[in-house]
Design an enzyme around this catalytic site. Structure first.
Site, PDB file in Angstrom:
ATOM      1  N   SER A   1      -9.400   1.795   3.216  1.00 37.69           N
ATOM      2  CA  SER A   1      -8.575   2.533   2.273  1.00 37.69           C
ATOM      3  C   SER A   1      -7.556   1.670   1.536  1.00 37.69           C
ATOM      4  O   SER A   1      -6.906   2.148   0.595  1.00 37.69           O
ATOM      5  CB  SER A   1      -7.828   3.662   3.010  1.00 37.69           C
TER       6      SER A   1
ATOM      7  N   LYS B   1       0.839  -1.195   0.000  1.00 37.46           N
ATOM      8  CA  LYS B   1       0.000   0.000   0.000  1.00 37.46           C
ATOM      9  C   LYS B   1       0.878   1.250   0.000  1.00 37.46           C
ATOM     10  O   LYS B   1       1.870   1.328   0.741  1.00 37.46           O
ATOM     11  CB  LYS B   1      -0.923  -0.023   1.223  1.00 37.46           C
TER      12      LYS B   1
ATOM     13  N   SER C   1      -9.987  -0.531   7.194  1.00 36.80           N
ATOM     14  CA  SER C   1      -9.293  -0.300   5.931  1.00 36.80           C
ATOM     15  C   SER C   1      -8.564  -1.507   5.364  1.00 36.80           C
ATOM     16  O   SER C   1      -8.118  -1.474   4.219  1.00 36.80           O
ATOM     17  CB  SER C   1      -8.317   0.867   6.076  1.00 36.80           C
TER      18      SER C   1
END
Length: 492
Positions: free
Chosen positions: A155, A75, A179
């Site tokens: 996210s 990420k 997330s």
């Protein structure tokens, strides 16, 4: 030139890799990223790739390390030495620190290879209340490989979509509240949010030191556990990890033989939500658990009153302070140094950054400065989610784990109007606020859109949650849909 989409073919990577297999697989993944992420359906799950990954994979495999050259997408709020770390924002588009976050350094030492960086909800979805999950100014809108007009949640949007679309062996996401688990659920993969402190947060773009953690996202519980082995450990720069080394174990141990026989499982009935289709899928999952020998205990408990409001105060205060502390460590004369700088950058670049939604949460965090109010809110949220939340329910009902649907099916992405998810489903905020482990495993689908089941336990019960999740994975009787790489249609 646009490359034709490759067929979805799962690579069997759970077992040790054979000679030269790691290099070949890394090249296959890079080709697949080019074919269906950059071209074809254009999933936009991957922001940047590491072209040296095949060579690095071959070297790692030759050394006989535990991950043996397996590729991992990271990420893009986690620093890696070879690629910028942007958090999805143009304000950090050139943020080339040359550093590895300690969790990435550990992964490399275990033989893992950084394949690239994944798209995310910009600033980990803490910029505005009307955001669209999976969108960032750097990466655009991430598309769900099961239905490319549907959302990937956030996210860790790109990490979830990339694993589901077979663009990598596994990925690393981060979670403050939902997330990792939400994108894992709606993309039909396994996601594990560990106990806060099991994995270092140093050199990770922050929201909240109370709740932030990185965790693995993979196509099986075993692969998630194998990656967790590589990234977990103490870090002198992160006080939350002080006791972590004493908690380490082989998180893959016993997964293949873990049994549900006699396990008392608490079902959070109020977290099943108001969708009959999700309830039906969940009831099948509970039937599978019963058939495997588990004892199901219904728990009628609502979210503690005031927990969410207290959490909100904590997140805003810590965003203000933690972001400034992180930005202060970055190189470069023109680098933003605090939240006020980020707000100003967004205003100056409004056409790119603020076209679809604003920055109301950034602005609210800038005004959240009362330390006394913050400390009271943190104590309250931790007590309600932990001692009076998960801990109380486990003890009162004499159960080992709490389960519920993770989220509903993916909603249609809408940049103009923002997210439209069903908030009645799931109870992940309890584990997020308490800092306790939360595992989601695919349990089926609603009209070919995946949904997951959550396993939540007490602090440091990470290994046990993985064992129970693996046991359910074997007991599951329903098929999990493969990504279609097409728009959703009621006709299939």
């Amino acid at each position: 030139m646009r490359i034709a989409a490759l067929p979805f073919v799962a690579l069997a990577l759970a077992a040790p890799l054979s000679a030269q297999r790691a290099e070949s697989d890394a090249r296959t993944y890079l080709d697949r990223i080019a074919a269906i992420d950059d071209a074809g359906p254009q999933l936009n799950a991957v922001i940047a790739v590491n072209p040296d990954a095949p060579h690095e994979a071959a070297e790692a495999e030759a050394q006989g390390l535990p991950l043996a050259g397996r590729t991992v997408l990271v990420k893009d709020n986690i620093e890696t030495r070879e690629l910028p770390t942007t958090a999805g924002s143009l304000a950090l588009a050139n943020n080339m620190t040359g550093r590895d976050a300690p969790l990435i350094a550990r992964m490399r030492e275990a033989g893992g290879v950084v394949l690239g960086k994944t798209n995310l909800s910009e600033w980990a979805n803490i910029r505005d209340t009307n955001s669209t999950s999976g969108w960032s100014a750097v990466g655009g809108l991430t598309r769900n490989p099961h239905a490319i007009d549907r959302n990937t949640c956030g996210s860790s949007s790109g990490s979830g979509a990339a694993v589901a679309a077979n663009l990598t062996w596994a990925a690393i996401g981060t979670e403050t509240d939902g997330s990792i688990t939400c994108p894992a659920s709606v993309n039909g993969i396994v996601g594990f949010k560990p106990t806060v402190g099991l994995v270092s947060r140093t050199h990770v773009v922050p929201i909240s030191h109370s709740q932030d953690t990185a965790g693995p996202m993979a196509r099986s519980v075993a692969d998630a556990a194998l990656l967790l082995n590589a990234i977990a450990g103490s870090d002198p720069a992160d006080s939350a990890t002080a006791d972590t080394d004493s908690r380490l174990t082989d998180f893959t141990a016993g997964l293949a033989t873990a049994s549900l026989a006699g396990v008392r499982i608490g079902v959070l009935v109020n977290a099943i939500g108001n969708r009959t289709d999700v309830r039906k899928v969940f009831e099948v999952a509970l039937a599978d658990l019963r058939l495997a020998g588990a004892e199901i205990v219904e728990i009628d408990a609502k979210e503690p009153e005031g927990m969410g409001a207290a959490e909100f105060t904590v997140l805003l205060y810590e965003l203000h302070t933690d972001m400034a502390a992180y930005l202060a460590t970055l190189p470069g004369e023109d680098t933003p140094r605090d939240l006020a700088d980020l707000i100003a950058f967004n205003l100056e670049n409004a056409n790119s950054e603020l076209r679809w939604f604003g920055q109301s949460l950034f602005e609210a965090a800038l005004e959240t400065e009362d330390e006394g109010t913050y400390r009271e809110a943190r104590a309250k949220s931790l007590r309600l989610a932990g001692e009076e939340g998960i801990d109380r329910l486990l003890e009162q009902y004499d159960v080992e784990v709490l389960v519920a649907p993770t989220r509903g099916p993916a909603w249609t992405s809408d940049l103009l109007n923002g997210d439209n998810y069903n908030g009645s489903i799931g109870a992940g905020s309890l584990a997020a606020i308490a800092g306790y482990p939360h595992l989601t495993v695919p349990m089926g689908a609603v009209e070919r859109l995946p949904v997951g089941i959550s396993f939540m336990g007490g602090k440091w019960a990470d290994h046990r949650m993985l064992q129970l999740g693996a046991a359910y994975e074997r007991a599951r009787t329903v098929a999990i849909p493969e990504p279609s790489l097409r728009r959703w249609s009621p006709d299939g």
